[in-house]
Design an enzyme around this catalytic site. Structure first.
Site, PDB file in Angstrom:
ATOM      1  N   TYR A   1      -5.971   2.992   7.440  1.00  0.00           N
ATOM      2  CA  TYR A   1      -5.364   2.502   6.512  1.00  0.00           C
ATOM      3  C   TYR A   1      -5.294   0.925   7.017  1.00  0.00           C
ATOM      4  O   TYR A   1      -4.650  -0.066   7.248  1.00  0.00           O
ATOM      5  CB  TYR A   1      -4.259   2.569   5.953  1.00  0.00           C
ATOM      6  CG  TYR A   1      -2.973   3.427   6.786  1.00  0.00           C
ATOM      7  CD1 TYR A   1      -2.104   2.820   7.799  1.00  0.00           C
ATOM      8  CD2 TYR A   1      -2.633   4.549   6.841  1.00  0.00           C
ATOM      9  CE1 TYR A   1      -1.590   3.470   8.196  1.00  0.00           C
ATOM     10  CE2 TYR A   1      -1.687   4.819   7.275  1.00  0.00           C
ATOM     11  CZ  TYR A   1      -0.994   4.359   7.822  1.00  0.00           C
ATOM     12  OH  TYR A   1      -0.537   4.784   9.190  1.00  0.00           O
TER      13      TYR A   1
ATOM     14  N   CYS B   1       6.722  50.918  -4.743  1.00  0.00           N
ATOM     15  CA  CYS B   1       7.601  49.839  -5.090  1.00  0.00           C
ATOM     16  C   CYS B   1       7.430  49.330  -6.516  1.00  0.00           C
ATOM     17  O   CYS B   1       5.977  48.984  -6.303  1.00  0.00           O
ATOM     18  CB  CYS B   1       8.184  49.096  -3.732  1.00  0.00           C
ATOM     19  SG  CYS B   1       9.089  47.705  -4.905  1.00  0.00           S
TER      20      CYS B   1
ATOM     21  N   LYS C   1      10.898   3.035   0.834  1.00  0.00           N
ATOM     22  CA  LYS C   1      11.090   4.143   0.314  1.00  0.00           C
ATOM     23  C   LYS C   1      11.661   4.796  -0.440  1.00  0.00           C
ATOM     24  O   LYS C   1      13.070   4.105  -1.161  1.00  0.00           O
ATOM     25  CB  LYS C   1      11.983   5.184   1.577  1.00  0.00           C
ATOM     26  CG  LYS C   1      10.978   4.924   3.168  1.00  0.00           C
ATOM     27  CD  LYS C   1      10.596   6.225   3.127  1.00  0.00           C
ATOM     28  CE  LYS C   1      11.046   7.076   4.653  1.00  0.00           C
ATOM     29  NZ  LYS C   1      11.567   7.823   5.401  1.00  0.00           N
TER      30      LYS C   1
ATOM     31  N   CYS D   1      16.028  47.805  -0.996  1.00  0.00           N
ATOM     32  CA  CYS D   1      15.133  46.443  -2.007  1.00  0.00           C
ATOM     33  C   CYS D   1      15.653  46.432  -3.002  1.00  0.00           C
ATOM     34  O   CYS D   1      15.989  47.602  -3.505  1.00  0.00           O
ATOM     35  CB  CYS D   1      13.058  47.356  -1.821  1.00  0.00           C
ATOM     36  SG  CYS D   1      12.171  46.633  -3.005  1.00  0.00           S
TER      37      CYS D   1
ATOM     38  N   CYS E   1      13.066  49.408  -5.767  1.00  0.00           N
ATOM     39  CA  CYS E   1      12.940  50.945  -5.229  1.00  0.00           C
ATOM     40  C   CYS E   1      13.887  51.708  -4.564  1.00  0.00           C
ATOM     41  O   CYS E   1      14.278  52.701  -4.429  1.00  0.00           O
ATOM     42  CB  CYS E   1      11.733  50.939  -4.471  1.00  0.00           C
ATOM     43  SG  CYS E   1      11.785  50.409  -3.456  1.00  0.00           S
TER      44      CYS E   1
ATOM     45  N   CYS F   1       9.918  45.373   1.528  1.00  0.00           N
ATOM     46  CA  CYS F   1      10.246  46.622   1.892  1.00  0.00           C
ATOM     47  C   CYS F   1       9.197  47.362   1.976  1.00  0.00           C
ATOM     48  O   CYS F   1       7.346  46.746   1.059  1.00  0.00           O
ATOM     49  CB  CYS F   1      10.448  46.709   0.327  1.00  0.00           C
ATOM     50  SG  CYS F   1       9.660  48.228  -1.092  1.00  0.00           S
TER      51      CYS F   1
ATOM     52  N   ASP G   1       2.418  10.241   3.065  1.00  0.00           N
ATOM     53  CA  ASP G   1       3.461  10.919   4.000  1.00  0.00           C
ATOM     54  C   ASP G   1       2.822  12.331   4.859  1.00  0.00           C
ATOM     55  O   ASP G   1       2.492  13.551   4.231  1.00  0.00           O
ATOM     56  CB  ASP G   1       4.484  12.143   2.758  1.00  0.00           C
ATOM     57  CG  ASP G   1       5.538  13.044   3.360  1.00  0.00           C
ATOM     58  OD1 ASP G   1       6.262  12.515   5.025  1.00  0.00           O
ATOM     59  OD2 ASP G   1       6.625  13.612   2.892  1.00  0.00           O
TER      60      ASP G   1
ATOM     61  N   LYS H   1       2.808   4.546   1.224  1.00  0.00           N
ATOM     62  CA  LYS H   1       3.109   5.147   2.125  1.00  0.00           C
ATOM     63  C   LYS H   1       2.765   6.477   2.336  1.00  0.00           C
ATOM     64  O   LYS H   1       3.491   6.653   1.941  1.00  0.00           O
ATOM     65  CB  LYS H   1       5.006   4.824   3.042  1.00  0.00           C
ATOM     66  CG  LYS H   1       5.286   5.506   3.970  1.00  0.00           C
ATOM     67  CD  LYS H   1       6.621   4.577   4.428  1.00  0.00           C
ATOM     68  CE  LYS H   1       7.105   5.352   5.011  1.00  0.00           C
ATOM     69  NZ  LYS H   1       6.947   6.476   6.215  1.00  0.00           N
TER      70      LYS H   1
ATOM     71  N   GLU I   1       1.056  -0.742   0.618  1.00  0.00           N
ATOM     72  CA  GLU I   1       0.142  -0.311  -0.226  1.00  0.00           C
ATOM     73  C   GLU I   1       1.001   1.087   0.221  1.00  0.00           C
ATOM     74  O   GLU I   1       2.277   1.150   0.769  1.00  0.00           O
ATOM     75  CB  GLU I   1      -1.045   0.029   1.022  1.00  0.00           C
ATOM     76  CG  GLU I   1      -0.330  -0.553   2.351  1.00  0.00           C
ATOM     77  CD  GLU I   1      -1.113  -1.056   3.638  1.00  0.00           C
ATOM     78  OE1 GLU I   1      -1.803  -1.068   3.470  1.00  0.00           O
ATOM     79  OE2 GLU I   1      -0.884   0.076   4.805  1.00  0.00           O
TER      80      GLU I   1
HETATM   81  S1  IVH Z   1       1.736   1.202   8.808  1.00  0.00           S
HETATM   82  C1  IVH Z   1       3.033  -1.320  12.423  1.00  0.00           C
HETATM   83  N1  IVH Z   1       0.977   1.544   6.917  1.00  0.00           N
HETATM   84  O1  IVH Z   1       4.995   5.332   8.285  1.00  0.00           O
HETATM   85  C2  IVH Z   1       2.963  -0.255  11.520  1.00  0.00           C
HETATM   86  N2  IVH Z   1       1.776   3.218   7.925  1.00  0.00           N
HETATM   87  O2  IVH Z   1       7.033   5.457   8.830  1.00  0.00           O
HETATM   88  C3  IVH Z   1       2.439   0.623  11.503  1.00  0.00           C
HETATM   89  N3  IVH Z   1       2.977   5.534   7.303  1.00  0.00           N
HETATM   90  O3  IVH Z   1       4.371   5.576  11.562  1.00  0.00           O
HETATM   91  C4  IVH Z   1       2.464   1.890   9.922  1.00  0.00           C
HETATM   92  N4  IVH Z   1       1.293   5.117   5.138  1.00  0.00           N
HETATM   93  O4  IVH Z   1       2.400   6.827  10.309  1.00  0.00           O
HETATM   94  C5  IVH Z   1       1.266   1.951   8.107  1.00  0.00           C
HETATM   95  N5  IVH Z   1       0.475   2.294   4.635  1.00  0.00           N
HETATM   96  C6  IVH Z   1       0.390   2.575   5.662  1.00  0.00           C
HETATM   97  C7  IVH Z   1       1.401   3.746   5.882  1.00  0.00           C
HETATM   98  C8  IVH Z   1       2.176   4.170   6.985  1.00  0.00           C
HETATM   99  C9  IVH Z   1       2.292   6.257   5.863  1.00  0.00           C
HETATM  100  C10 IVH Z   1       3.126   5.877   8.513  1.00  0.00           C
HETATM  101  C11 IVH Z   1       3.326   5.210   9.719  1.00  0.00           C
HETATM  102  C12 IVH Z   1       4.027   4.944  10.328  1.00  0.00           C
HETATM  103  C13 IVH Z   1       4.892   5.471   9.907  1.00  0.00           C
HETATM  104  C14 IVH Z   1       6.718   4.781   9.849  1.00  0.00           C
END
Ligand code: IVH
Length: 674
Positions: free
Chosen positions: A226, A431, A314, A408, A411, A426, A118, A116, A114
């Site tokens: 999630y 200006c 990552k 500035c 001006c 400024c 941010d 990740k 899934e």
């Molecule tokens: S699972 C025990 N799934 O990334 C498992 N975390 O770097 C806990 N995060 O602490 C997390 N997307 O805050 C999970 N699809 C995803 C995620 C996710 C973002 C975050 C989460 C986690 C951190 C770790």
């Protein structure tokens, strides 16, 4: 490296990591990128392994961050919120698969892949299907209660859909801000001389932790869920089932996840995710790979920091080295000076980058960025390119520290810094740079939408001396414009027609175009809806402005200060004399009535006749406003069946509650028939 050197470096890394974690989690203003942080953490873990001294158990490389801050109630999670092990390499991902394959005796393993996200980790609790609480990760064991701000998220339902829900469930996810909202808020911050947020994640983190709910309500957050942290009864057997449940309950969930067998298929799914993630509503920095079967997850267990059944892969942020040729200073609409790096063009994340923001003077000084330096530029996802660091080994011998201008560049007026602001500005309202920007903003698509009056045209007209204020736009003469070039007859006529048409633009466009600090399009719409005429708005007192839902002291004062300023009063008089007469569409045109104009509605529970989105659209079309939370300023709470805590709150505050029937009766005729 000998043992003594290693010890010193270990100490240094621990201190540094601690500092960066505080900047990231507590203050939402990291100084280094995630990639740099991960590299430091990895260096520490490797050194600790090579030179163990018995103190590594609680070393920073083993602890999660802590986002808890002053002013919030602390709540204990029913199940801890863990972090994840990270990797940037395919071989480490495969090693993760091999460890699990060994543990389970080489039976084929199903994984979920899934995005990740941010964002900012959050745990939301529903009891008896009702939203009761939202808590940040904190230190993983207990976090800050941010219910008041999370309640404002329009996509998070008050009640779970259906009736198949456990007594208590803690659902885990990430709060995020869309790129569009990030840009909107940052532009306003920059204009107000406040420090801009580096990326949507930082702004989302800052917003979740606002103690001022009125301010929080002016910034839109979103959430995606999630995972399940705690569930009072076992209702699913797999991670894929959790995603299904989240969707079934009407909660916002990931756009896509992959359920696959074996690590080869995991790798393919990660590639697919990488190709499509640019289209997601939130920023992603990787893929999370989880064993699908919850029983297998339990068997695999966890280390002190992270589960063994999951790993984060990552995506490397795209970076490149290039030479910073020159620093230029941009002067914004309100006079804020922003340093910009002019770079030797370099390919980054599929685009050619030749400019990057240097944010502000403080930031440049901190990084000691100089002209002629070879710098590392990073484009993390879709975010504006930024200069990450300087390659000191390549610094030219004759290099000198950058001296920020004291006057500035446009001006020559001496620049000033207001107390508490990072920006230098400024102070000269005449200006030319500010004049250009003000006119550009006024004419832009988001304001008066005058086609043909873009940056280049405004530049040309300002340098000719024909435009000195927005009022001059309405005094441009055809014969002057025709002297601008050959065969400009048609474009001149089009431009004049567009200018003329803008005289009767909607009031909110005009108000937005005035460039009042802190007034973006949403607040401009609120003002237009509330006052319905320029004269009423210009004469409004602070108390009346404060009565507008979502308007705090600062905004109200900014509006008042703008209209109190004699120069602005003259400007508006001139505009009116030149035939500018902003319009407000008749509220009743949408089938509405006076019952809606200037009123705030909160919807709760399930309505029979329409979805929430439909009801919202109807209310707005009739001149009303819809808010996500009940306060003393709420005019009506419309309660459908199964109304939740918003109904309780309305009753407590004495806010008028309407049944769906009563709500329908507000329209002279049924809204469905319009
Ligand atoms: S699972 C025990 N799934 O990334 C498992 N975390 O770097 C806990 N995060 O602490 C997390 N997307 O805050 C999970 N699809 C995803 C995620 C996710 C973002 C975050 C989460 C986690 C951190 C770790």
């Amino acid at each position: 490296m000998n043992a003594a050197e290693a010890r010193l470096r270990i100490e240094e890394l621990r201190r540094e990591l601690e500092r960066h974690r505080a900047l990231y989690y507590r203050e939402a203003r990291p100084e280094i990128s995630d990639t740099e942080y991960d590299a430091l953490e990895r260096e520490l873990a490797e050194l600790e392994q090579a030179f163990p001294d018995g103190s590594t158990e609680d070393s920073p490389s083993r602890v999660v961050g802590d986002d808890r801050t002053e002013g919030f109630e602390t709540r204990r999670h029913r199940a801890p919120m863990q972090s994840l092990d990270n990797t940037y390499s395919e071989s480490e991902l495969r090693a993760f698969g091999q460890r699990l394959a060994k543990l389970f005796g080489d039976v084929p393993l199903s994984y979920v892949v899934e995005p990740k996200i941010d964002g900012v980790a959050v745990s939301v609790t529903y009891e008896q299907g009702r939203f009761v609480r939202a808590v940040t990760r904190g230190n993983g064991i207990e976090g800050d209660d941010v219910t008041a701000n999370v309640r404002l998220i329009p996509t998070l339902p008050e009640r779970l859909a259906g009736d198949d829900h456990p007594d208590v469930v803690e659902i885990r996810g990430e709060i995020y801000m869309t790129l569009q909202e990030f840009r909107r808020l940052n532009t306003a911050r920059q204009e107000a001389g406040l420090e801009v947020f580096r990326n949507p994640r930082n702004l989302a983190a800052g917003t979740v932790k606002l103690l001022d709910t009125a301010e929080a309500s002016r910034r839109r957050l979103d959430v995606v869920l999630y995972g399940m942290g705690f569930c009072s009864s076992p209702i699913v057997a797999a991670q894929s089932g959790i995603h299904d449940k989240i969707r079934e309950w009407g909660l916002p969930t990931v756009e896509k996840f992959w359920r696959v067998e074996g690590i080869d298929a995991v790798w393919t799914a990660i590639g697919e995710l990488d190709r499509m993630r640019g289209g997601f509503a939130y920023a992603t920095d990787g893929a999370v790979v989880k064993l699908d079967d919850l029983a297998q997850q339990r068997e695999a267990g966890s280390t002190a920091k992270a589960p063994r059944w999951a790993i984060a892969y990552k995506f490397a942020a795209e970076r490149a080295e290039t030479v910073l040729r020159r620093v230029t200073i941009q002067v914004g609409r309100t006079g804020v000076l922003t340093p910009v790096a002019e770079l030797d063009p370099v390919q980054l994340a599929g685009t050619t980058v030749s400019r990057a923001t240097l944010h502000n003077h403080d930031e440049m000084r901190r990084k000691d960025i100089r002209e002629g330096d070879t710098v590392l530029v990073e484009k993390a996802g879709e975010i504006i390119p930024a200069v990450v660091s300087v390659n000191l080994a390549l610094r030219p011998g004759e290099s000198v520290p950058y001296v920020f201008p004291t006057a500035c560049p446009e001006c020559a007026t001496s620049v000033v810094q207001s107390p508490g602001e990072v920006a230098w500005r400024c102070p000269n309202p005449d200006c030319p740079a500010q004049v250009r920007r003000r006119i550009e903003h006024f004419a832009s698509k988001a304001c008066m939408d005058i086609e043909g009056l873009g940056e280049a045209m405004v530049d040309a007209l300002v340098s000719k001396g024909w435009l000195r204020s927005i009022a001059d736009v309405y005094r441009l003469r055809r014969e002057d414009l025709l002297t601008l070039g050959k065969s400009v007859e048609r474009s001149t006529d089009n431009l004049l027609a567009a200018i003329s048409a803008s005289r009767t633009a909607e009031l909110w466009r005009f108000v937005h175009g005035l460039g009042i600090p802190g007034i973006g399009s949403t607040s401009a719409k609120d003002l237009a809806r509330h006052f319905r005429s320029l004269a009423a708005l210009a004469g409004a007192g602070e108390a009346e402005l404060l009565a507008i839902p979502g308007f705090g002291e600062k905004t109200a004062m900014a509006v008042r200060a703008f209209f109190n300023e004699p120069a602005n009063q003259i400007l508006i008089e001139r505009l009116v004399d030149l035939g500018v007469a902003p319009t407000v569409p008749e509220a009743s045109a949408g089938g509405g009535s006076e019952a809606f104009v200037g009123r705030t509605f909160v919807l709760t529970g399930t309505l029979q006749r329409f979805t929430r989105d439909e009801a919202t659209a109807r209310i707005e079309a009739a001149g009303g406003r819809v808010s996500g939370s009940v306060s003393k300023k709420t005019s009506f709470v419309v309660a459908g069946s199964d109304a939740g805590s918003k109904l309780d709150k309305a009753q407590k505050l004495g806010v008028r509650v309407l049944t769906e029937e009563e709500f329908l009766a507000l329209w002279p005729e049924s809204p469905q028939s319009s």
